[in-house]
Design a protein around this motif. Structure first.
Motif, PDB file in Angstrom:
ATOM      1  N   CYS A 183       0.847  -1.191   0.000  1.00 17.05           N
ATOM      2  CA  CYS A 183       0.000   0.000   0.000  1.00 17.05           C
ATOM      3  C   CYS A 183       0.883   1.242   0.000  1.00 17.05           C
ATOM      4  N   ASN A 184       0.502   2.240  -0.797  1.00 14.68           N
ATOM      5  CA  ASN A 184       1.266   3.485  -0.877  1.00 14.68           C
ATOM      6  C   ASN A 184       0.673   4.596  -0.020  1.00 14.68           C
ATOM      7  N   VAL A 185      -0.141   4.255   0.957  1.00 11.99           N
ATOM      8  CA  VAL A 185      -0.740   5.252   1.838  1.00 11.99           C
ATOM      9  C   VAL A 185       0.357   6.006   2.598  1.00 11.99           C
ATOM     10  N   GLU A 186       0.114   7.309   2.845  1.00 13.23           N
ATOM     11  CA  GLU A 186       1.092   8.142   3.556  1.00 13.23           C
ATOM     12  C   GLU A 186       0.665   8.461   4.983  1.00 13.23           C
ATOM     13  N   HIS A 187      -0.655   8.520   5.225  1.00 15.60           N
ATOM     14  CA  HIS A 187      -1.161   8.847   6.560  1.00 15.60           C
ATOM     15  C   HIS A 187      -2.295   7.897   6.916  1.00 15.60           C
ATOM     16  N   ILE A 188      -2.245   7.336   8.120  1.00 11.13           N
ATOM     17  CA  ILE A 188      -3.346   6.528   8.648  1.00 11.13           C
ATOM     18  C   ILE A 188      -3.748   7.164   9.968  1.00 11.13           C
ATOM     19  N   TYR A 189      -4.947   7.755   9.987  1.00 14.05           N
ATOM     20  CA  TYR A 189      -5.365   8.566  11.124  1.00 14.05           C
ATOM     21  C   TYR A 189      -5.951   7.738  12.266  1.00 14.05           C
ATOM     22  N   GLY A 190      -6.254   6.499  12.006  1.00 16.31           N
ATOM     23  CA  GLY A 190      -6.719   5.593  13.047  1.00 16.31           C
ATOM     24  C   GLY A 190      -5.694   4.497  13.251  1.00 16.31           C
ATOM     25  N   LYS A 191      -6.107   3.246  13.029  1.00 17.43           N
ATOM     26  CA  LYS A 191      -5.200   2.132  13.309  1.00 17.43           C
ATOM     27  C   LYS A 191      -4.707   1.448  12.043  1.00 17.43           C
ATOM     28  N   LEU A 192      -3.481   0.995  12.112  1.00 20.75           N
ATOM     29  CA  LEU A 192      -2.910   0.061  11.155  1.00 20.75           C
ATOM     30  C   LEU A 192      -2.753  -1.257  11.890  1.00 20.75           C
ATOM     31  N   HIS A 193      -3.488  -2.270  11.445  1.00 13.42           N
ATOM     32  CA  HIS A 193      -3.461  -3.571  12.125  1.00 13.42           C
ATOM     33  C   HIS A 193      -3.277  -4.660  11.089  1.00 13.42           C
ATOM     34  N   ILE A 194      -2.218  -5.426  11.217  1.00 14.48           N
ATOM     35  CA  ILE A 194      -1.957  -6.559  10.337  1.00 14.48           C
ATOM     36  C   ILE A 194      -1.567  -7.733  11.215  1.00 14.48           C
ATOM     37  N   ALA A 195      -2.311  -8.849  11.085  1.00 12.62           N
ATOM     38  CA  ALA A 195      -2.046  -9.985  11.969  1.00 12.62           C
ATOM     39  C   ALA A 195      -2.662 -11.257  11.409  1.00 12.62           C
ATOM     40  N   ALA A 196      -2.004 -12.383  11.692  1.00 13.15           N
ATOM     41  CA  ALA A 196      -2.563 -13.721  11.453  1.00 13.15           C
ATOM     42  C   ALA A 196      -2.936 -13.966   9.998  1.00 13.15           C
ATOM     43  N   ASN A 197      -2.084 -13.487   9.087  1.00 16.03           N
ATOM     44  CA  ASN A 197      -2.246 -13.819   7.682  1.00 16.03           C
ATOM     45  C   ASN A 197      -1.297 -14.975   7.368  1.00 16.03           C
ATOM     46  N   ALA A 198      -0.890 -15.170   6.112  1.00 19.81           N
ATOM     47  CA  ALA A 198       0.021 -16.265   5.789  1.00 19.81           C
ATOM     48  C   ALA A 198       1.322 -16.122   6.587  1.00 19.81           C
ATOM     49  N   ILE A 199       1.937 -17.245   6.913  1.00 20.04           N
ATOM     50  CA  ILE A 199       3.160 -17.219   7.722  1.00 20.04           C
ATOM     51  C   ILE A 199       4.271 -16.444   7.023  1.00 20.04           C
ATOM     52  N   ASP A 200       4.304 -16.500   5.688  1.00 19.53           N
ATOM     53  CA  ASP A 200       5.369 -15.831   4.945  1.00 19.53           C
ATOM     54  C   ASP A 200       4.921 -14.493   4.367  1.00 19.53           C
ATOM     55  N   VAL A 201       3.943 -13.846   4.983  1.00 18.61           N
ATOM     56  CA  VAL A 201       3.420 -12.602   4.432  1.00 18.61           C
ATOM     57  C   VAL A 201       4.474 -11.506   4.458  1.00 18.61           C
ATOM     58  N   LYS A 202       4.514 -10.759   3.368  1.00 15.27           N
ATOM     59  CA  LYS A 202       5.451  -9.644   3.226  1.00 15.27           C
ATOM     60  C   LYS A 202       4.636  -8.356   3.167  1.00 15.27           C
ATOM     61  N   VAL A 203       4.983  -7.416   4.033  1.00 13.88           N
ATOM     62  CA  VAL A 203       4.227  -6.172   4.173  1.00 13.88           C
ATOM     63  C   VAL A 203       5.111  -5.010   3.746  1.00 13.88           C
ATOM     64  N   SER A 204       4.600  -4.213   2.802  1.00 11.17           N
ATOM     65  CA  SER A 204       5.358  -3.063   2.332  1.00 11.17           C
ATOM     66  C   SER A 204       4.447  -1.837   2.296  1.00 11.17           C
ATOM     67  N   LEU A 205       4.771  -0.858   3.126  1.00 10.88           N
ATOM     68  CA  LEU A 205       4.113   0.445   3.116  1.00 10.88           C
ATOM     69  C   LEU A 205       5.215   1.494   2.982  1.00 10.88           C
ATOM     70  N   PRO A 206       5.810   1.585   1.813  1.00 10.48           N
ATOM     71  CA  PRO A 206       7.060   2.347   1.659  1.00 10.48           C
ATOM     72  C   PRO A 206       6.900   3.849   1.766  1.00 10.48           C
ATOM     73  N   LYS A 207       5.646   4.366   1.695  1.00  6.57           N
ATOM     74  CA  LYS A 207       5.432   5.808   1.770  1.00  6.57           C
ATOM     75  C   LYS A 207       4.768   6.252   3.058  1.00  6.57           C
ATOM     76  N   LEU A 208       4.456   5.336   3.939  1.00  2.00           N
ATOM     77  CA  LEU A 208       3.768   5.694   5.173  1.00  2.00           C
ATOM     78  C   LEU A 208       4.654   6.574   6.043  1.00  2.00           C
ATOM     79  N   ARG A 209       4.132   7.756   6.408  1.00  2.00           N
ATOM     80  CA  ARG A 209       4.897   8.711   7.217  1.00  2.00           C
ATOM     81  C   ARG A 209       4.323   8.884   8.619  1.00  2.00           C
ATOM     82  N   GLN A 210       3.022   8.726   8.741  1.00  2.00           N
ATOM     83  CA  GLN A 210       2.378   8.975  10.034  1.00  2.00           C
ATOM     84  C   GLN A 210       1.238   7.990  10.233  1.00  2.00           C
ATOM     85  N   VAL A 211       1.121   7.471  11.462  1.00  2.00           N
ATOM     86  CA  VAL A 211       0.044   6.559  11.823  1.00  2.00           C
ATOM     87  C   VAL A 211      -0.325   6.827  13.271  1.00  2.00           C
ATOM     88  N   SER A 212      -1.590   6.636  13.605  1.00  2.00           N
ATOM     89  CA  SER A 212      -2.020   6.859  14.986  1.00  2.00           C
ATOM     90  C   SER A 212      -1.657   5.671  15.867  1.00  2.00           C
TER      91      SER A 212
END
Length: 388
Positions: A183-212
């Motif tokens: 995801c190319n999101v830059e701001h997340i004003y609430g929650k960012l929650h990632i959990a219990a997906n595939a064991i080998d999941v790769k997460v890339s948020l390369p532009k995220l600057r701010q999260v609550s």
């Protein structure tokens, strides 16, 4: 299984032209296509709106007793589209649907395997949960307006291609085959929650600057290289990555928790200068040196370090507002030395406590409790370097 890609834009141009500006080609909406709520439970109910191009009102489809839902002519929904509690439903198709003004909710559809909305261009909130065999999703690649996303308990394999600057919520959890989240999101004003997906999941948020609030669990690879600010808490637990880097992160408003990340052996927080809450590094079994906070000056809560710790170095630390607790399983850590070191000048509240590999405990009083009284009986062993 198909990889699901959503491409989000930022601008939304209203599609309805009201009053004097109404285009002559825009049809009037029949009264049968306009009501507060359309309740649909059977193909017969669906037949009542099948000729509507535009539906004004919330659509609620529940306990639907047929395997296929097809909106053959529908183009726009001014309201929510909610489909739930229909275990016989297998397919949802809307070949001409372009617009859902509010929420697109799918939940408790245990036989659903296919969603086909190839023309969809605008959704405000996407909320999908308990769709355990959903693996095929066909959506337009230029969806506008999404502000909140929750995808939970599906069989999707990928979630990628976002071009959204801002979101309120991004929550991707319990998708057992999902191995890519981008995801190319830059701001997340609430929650960012990632959990219990595939064991080998790769997460890339390369532009995220701010999260609550940030909570990420069970991830093999993580890219948050541009993250600068976490307004509240940052929690990383039970992950499988070997390296963890936050090169731009400067402030965390709440607690920083790194718990039971058993593969991580290299951590970098080169810019972090203040943590508003506590700092918890617990049972990261390959981390034996706490030396990766070179600019950290303030910890607004407690400091808790647990694991095979041999060395602790905080070069700039000036203030810990809560307790300082260390539990080391390493024979090389000297609790006596640490508990009577310059840590006494930094901790302002609570207690200073160190437990060694023999489970011997040492405690010291902080300035708040009075001047240093040395150690109480029992002890802790770790090699602690505290450089001010």
């Amino acid at each position: 299984m198909h990889i699901w890609s959503l491409v989000m834009a930022l601008a939304y141009i209203p599609f309805l032209v009201q009053g004097k500006n109404r285009d002559e080609s825009t049809p009037e909406i029949p009264s049968s296509c306009h009501q507060n709520e359309f309740n649909i439970q059977s193909p017969e109910d669906l037949e009542n709106i099948i000729d509507c191009n535009i539906l004004v009102g919330n659509i609620v489809i529940s306990d639907y007793n047929y395997p296929i839902i097809t909106f053959s002519k529908l183009e726009k929904v001014l309201g929510n589209l909610t489909i739930l509690k229909s275990p016989e439903l297998v397919r949802i198709e809307a070949p001409t649907l372009e617009y859902i003004s509010s929420r697109f909710i799918l939940t408790e559809l245990t036989s659903l395997s296919l969603i086909s909305f190839p023309s969809i261009k605008y959704i405000n909130v996407l909320d999908w949960s308990i769709l355990p065999i959903l693996s095929n999703v066909h959506l337009n690649h230029e969806i506008q307006g999404i502000e909140s996303i929750r995808v939970s308990d599906t069989s999707l394999t990928g979630f990628s291609g976002f071009i959204a600057d801002k979101l309120d919520i991004l929550d991707i959890n319990n998708n057992r085959f999902l191995d890519t989240i981008e995801c190319n999101v830059e701001h997340i004003y609430g929650k960012l929650h990632i959990a219990a997906n595939a064991i080998d999941v790769k997460v890339s948020l390369p532009k995220l600057r701010q999260v609550s609030n940030l909570s990420i669990n069970n991830v093999e690879r993580l890219n948050l290289d541009q993250l600068e600010t976490v307004d509240n808490s940052l929690s990383l637990s039970n992950n499988y990555f070997q390296q963890l880097r936050f090169p731009q992160l400067e402030t965390i408003g709440g607690t920083l928790s790194l718990l039971q990340n058993e593969q991580v052996n290299h951590l970098e927080f080169p810019s972090l200068n203040e943590i508003g809450g506590g700092l918890m590094l617990v049972n990261n079994t390959k981390v034996d040196k706490i030396n990766f906070f070179p600019k950290l000056k303030i910890i607004g809560g407690a400091l808790e370090l647990v694991g095979p710790i041999k060395e602790i170095v905080f070069r700039q630390l000036k203030l810990v507002k809560g307790s300082a607790i260390v539990k080391s399983t390493s024979q090389q850590f000297d609790c006596t030395k640490w508990s009577t070191s310059d840590i006494l000048l930094v901790v302002r509240g609570g207690k200073i406590e160190c437990t060694n590999y023999k489970n011997e405990k040492f405690t010291s009083r902080t300035r708040k409790e009075g001047h240093s009284q040395g150690l109480h009986s029992n002890t802790v062993a770790l090699i602690y370097r505290f450089i001010l």
